[in-house]
Each structure stands twice: as structure tokens, then as C-alpha cells.
Design an enzyme around this catalytic site. Structure first.
Site, PDB file in Angstrom:
ATOM      1  N   MET A  30       0.834  -1.197   0.000  1.00 27.50           N
ATOM      2  CA  MET A  30       0.000   0.000   0.000  1.00 27.50           C
ATOM      3  C   MET A  30       0.874   1.255   0.000  1.00 27.50           C
ATOM      4  O   MET A  30       0.388   2.355   0.259  1.00 27.50           O
ATOM      5  CB  MET A  30      -0.943   0.010   1.200  1.00 27.50           C
ATOM      6  CG  MET A  30      -1.988  -1.087   1.157  1.00 27.50           C
ATOM      7  SD  MET A  30      -3.502  -0.688   2.070  1.00 27.50           S
ATOM      8  CE  MET A  30      -2.862  -0.359   3.702  1.00 27.50           C
ATOM      9  N   GLY A  31       2.162   1.078  -0.291  1.00 28.50           N
ATOM     10  CA  GLY A  31       3.049   2.228  -0.372  1.00 28.50           C
ATOM     11  C   GLY A  31       3.539   2.686   0.985  1.00 28.50           C
ATOM     12  O   GLY A  31       3.483   1.963   1.976  1.00 28.50           O
ATOM     13  N   CYS A  32       4.064   3.912   1.015  1.00 26.31           N
ATOM     14  CA  CYS A  32       4.706   4.484   2.202  1.00 26.31           C
ATOM     15  C   CYS A  32       5.814   3.548   2.676  1.00 26.31           C
ATOM     16  O   CYS A  32       5.832   3.081   3.810  1.00 26.31           O
ATOM     17  CB  CYS A  32       3.703   4.752   3.321  1.00 26.31           C
ATOM     18  SG  CYS A  32       4.348   5.842   4.611  1.00 26.31           S
ATOM     19  N   HIS A  37       9.437  -2.925   3.755  1.00 22.72           N
ATOM     20  CA  HIS A  37       8.986  -3.054   2.367  1.00 22.72           C
ATOM     21  C   HIS A  37      10.171  -3.294   1.432  1.00 22.72           C
ATOM     22  O   HIS A  37      10.107  -4.130   0.524  1.00 22.72           O
ATOM     23  CB  HIS A  37       8.269  -1.776   1.912  1.00 22.72           C
ATOM     24  CG  HIS A  37       6.973  -1.511   2.590  1.00 22.72           C
ATOM     25  ND1 HIS A  37       6.827  -0.508   3.522  1.00 22.72           N
ATOM     26  CD2 HIS A  37       5.758  -2.096   2.470  1.00 22.72           C
ATOM     27  CE1 HIS A  37       5.572  -0.498   3.938  1.00 22.72           C
ATOM     28  NE2 HIS A  37       4.906  -1.444   3.329  1.00 22.72           N
ATOM     29  N   MET A 184       8.916  -2.070  12.233  1.00 22.09           N
ATOM     30  CA  MET A 184       8.662  -1.010  11.265  1.00 22.09           C
ATOM     31  C   MET A 184       7.245  -1.121  10.719  1.00 22.09           C
ATOM     32  O   MET A 184       6.756  -2.202  10.413  1.00 22.09           O
ATOM     33  CB  MET A 184       9.681  -1.070  10.133  1.00 22.09           C
ATOM     34  CG  MET A 184      11.061  -0.661  10.551  1.00 22.09           C
ATOM     35  SD  MET A 184      12.179  -0.445   9.143  1.00 22.09           S
ATOM     36  CE  MET A 184      13.646   0.109  10.011  1.00 22.09           C
ATOM     37  N   SER A 186       4.231   1.543   8.448  1.00 20.88           N
ATOM     38  CA  SER A 186       3.908   2.838   7.852  1.00 20.88           C
ATOM     39  C   SER A 186       3.190   3.727   8.853  1.00 20.88           C
ATOM     40  O   SER A 186       3.284   4.958   8.785  1.00 20.88           O
ATOM     41  CB  SER A 186       3.038   2.642   6.609  1.00 20.88           C
ATOM     42  OG  SER A 186       3.725   1.883   5.630  1.00 20.88           O
TER      43      SER A 186
END
EC number: 6.3.2.1
Length: 286
Positions: A30-32, A37, A184, A186
């Protein structure tokens, strides 16, 4: 790196690769992006000839009152990082492209999502299962890479692959942590300085639990799960929070285990603020 936003184009691209006999890895996101990631993207780059990273904030996995509108979307930064790590295609569809005006289908993996995060987030895992199913169909990957922080999600997706006969391999990557132990996420970006410090209670609770389990195991004693959960809960209470859940479960079935057995996982969730809910997990006996 090629950027693709349409379902038709991603299908055509994957078909070309398949005709050339190339393997494909998919990293759904979902990005960020954070280092967790990036570790997934690196793994995808290592194991396949071609790498697709999907970047899609999936609205149907957010419940009422959750942070869909506020969810960070640093698209340009994410795009740059994906390209730097050797991504071949960044698949970044709009919501209207993924879900048409008459979209009605819902994928549900029932038993594995009933408890833990599923109990407090009704509909969340159905939304995840639905979008992941669509991504698997569109991208036809040989490998799909997911992180172990979302422990329940990973178990659900493995079951989804079995039940729906997807011809692909799920690859999991370890939790990526900050130097002080915080997993970690987002959503860590939402934390102010005080919350950031208190959020360490999640990883600290897991460490206390592991230490207790190892000591009892070394002494040859039976380890009651309730005792371990009480130890972990105390750490979170001392930080000023009431855990949403703490559970010791079988890592495959997610069934609660009354005594700690090799391979059991402690999973927990804590709401640090109204819209900041953090999760973490760890194996207790290897």
C-alpha cells in the site's frame, strides 16, 4: 522501470514475460515504503526474472473510523525507491480501475480471520483477501512476497493460495525492526515523540515473554500460555495501555495453545492512540 495503471496493460505485460519463459515475482504493497517493504522488494529481485511491485491503498480493507483518508501516500518517493531496487513494473491502479462501479464480489477466509486482528477489524481480512486475489489473477506471479509482521494476514494468504489453487509460491520475510526494537510500520509516522517511546512496549512485551519461556524451558517445566500472556500484558499495562489482544497460537492454524510448544507464536495488538493501532509478533520456542 515501467509504470502501469490499467488491468489490461498489466495482463499484456505479464503475458509477454511468460511467453519468454521468464519467472515473475509480485510484492503487494500500500506504499509508504520503509525498510521492511524494501527487504521484500529486494527478495523479489533476487528470486525472479521480473519483478512487479503493486502500490495500491486498498479502500475495502479499511473499516469505519479507520485511517483510509489519512493513510500516507508518498507516491514519488515510493516510485523512486522501487526503481532504485530494480523493480521492472510498478503497478499503481486507481480505485476505480481495481473496483468497477458494480463490483460485488467478496473473498473470505473464514476460520483463520475470526480472532486476533479479525475480531476487532470486521471486514478487514475480506478486503485484503479480495484485493490479493485480484492481484494474483492480474499479475500471474510465480512468487508473491509478504512480511511476517502481518502474521495473521500471511497465514490467511497461504490458505487462500491452497483453497483457490493458485499456482504460485508464497515467500515470507522476517520483521524489520528499528534499532530499539520497534517493528517497522507505515503507521509509525503518526507517532509523536512520547507515543514513539511508549510504543516500544510491544517489542519489550515479546522479549519478556521469550525470556520467561526460555527460562522455564531450560528448567524442564511446562509453560502455561496464560502465565506468559500475563507477563507480556504487564509490560503493556506499565506503559499505560490496555492491549487489544495478546495470544499464543499455532503458527499455521492460529488456534490458541494452552501450553507453549515449539513453533508457537505470540501475537499482540495495542492501540497507541485513536487511529494508531500497532501489531507485533514473535516465535517463543524455536
Amino acid at each position: 522501470m515501467k509504470k502501469i495503471s490499467s488491468r489490461q496493460e498489466i495482463r499484456e505485460q505479464v503475458k509477454k514475460w511468460q511467453e519468454q519463459g521468464l519467472t515473475v515475482a509480485l510484492v503487494p504493497t500500500m506504499g509508504c515504503f520503509h525498510q521492511g517493504h524494501l527487504s521484500l522488494i529486494k527478495k523479489g529481485r533476487e528470486i525472479a526474472d521480473r519483478l512487479i511491485v503493486s502500490l495500491f491503498v486498498n479502500p475495502i480493507q479499511f473499516g469505519p473510523g479507520e485511517d483510509l483518508d489519512a493513510y500516507p501516500r508518498p507516491y514519488e518517493k515510493d516510485s523512486r525507491l522501487a526503481e532504485e531496487l530494480g523493480t521492472d513494473v510498478l503497478f499503481c491502479p486507481e480505485t476505480t480501475e481495481m473496483y468497477g462501479p458494480n463490483f460485488q464480489t467478496n473473498i473470505s477466509v473464514t476460520t483463520l480471520t475470526a480472532d486476533l486482528c479479525g475480531a476487532g477489524r470486521p471486514g478487514h481480512f475480506d478486503g485484503v483477501a479480495t484485493v490479493v486475489t485480484k492481484l494474483f489473477h492480474l499479475c500471474q506471479p510465480d512468487f508473491a512476497i509478504f512480511g511476517e509482521k502481518d502474521f495473521q494476514q500471511l497465514a490467511m494468504i497461504k490458505q487462500l493460495v491452497i483453497d483457490l489453487d493458485f499456482d504460485l509460491q508464497i515467500i515470507s520475510c522476517p520483521i524489520y525492526r528499528e534499532d530499539d526494537g520497534l517493528a517497522m510500520s507505515s503507521r509509525n509516522k503518526y507517532l509523536n515523540a512520547e507515543q514513539r517511546l511508549k510504543a516500544l512496549c510491544l517489542s519489550q512485551a515479546l522479549e519478556v515473554a521469550k525470556d520467561y519461556v526460555l527460562a522455564r524451558s531450560a528448567a524442564g517445566k511446562t509453560i502455561e500460555s496464560d502465565e506468559v500472556i500475563t507477563k507480556a500484558r504487564g509490560v503493556i499495562i506499565d506503559a499505560g495501555y490496555e492491549p487489544e489482544y495478546i495470544s499464543i497460537v499455532d503458527q499455521q492454524t492460529l488456534e490458541p495453545s494452552p501450553t507453549v510448544q515449539p513453533g508457537n507464536v505470540m501475537a499482540l495488538a495495542v492501540r497507541i492512540a485513536e487511529r494508531i493501532r500497532l501489531i507485533d509478533n514473535s516465535a517463543l520456542l524455536t
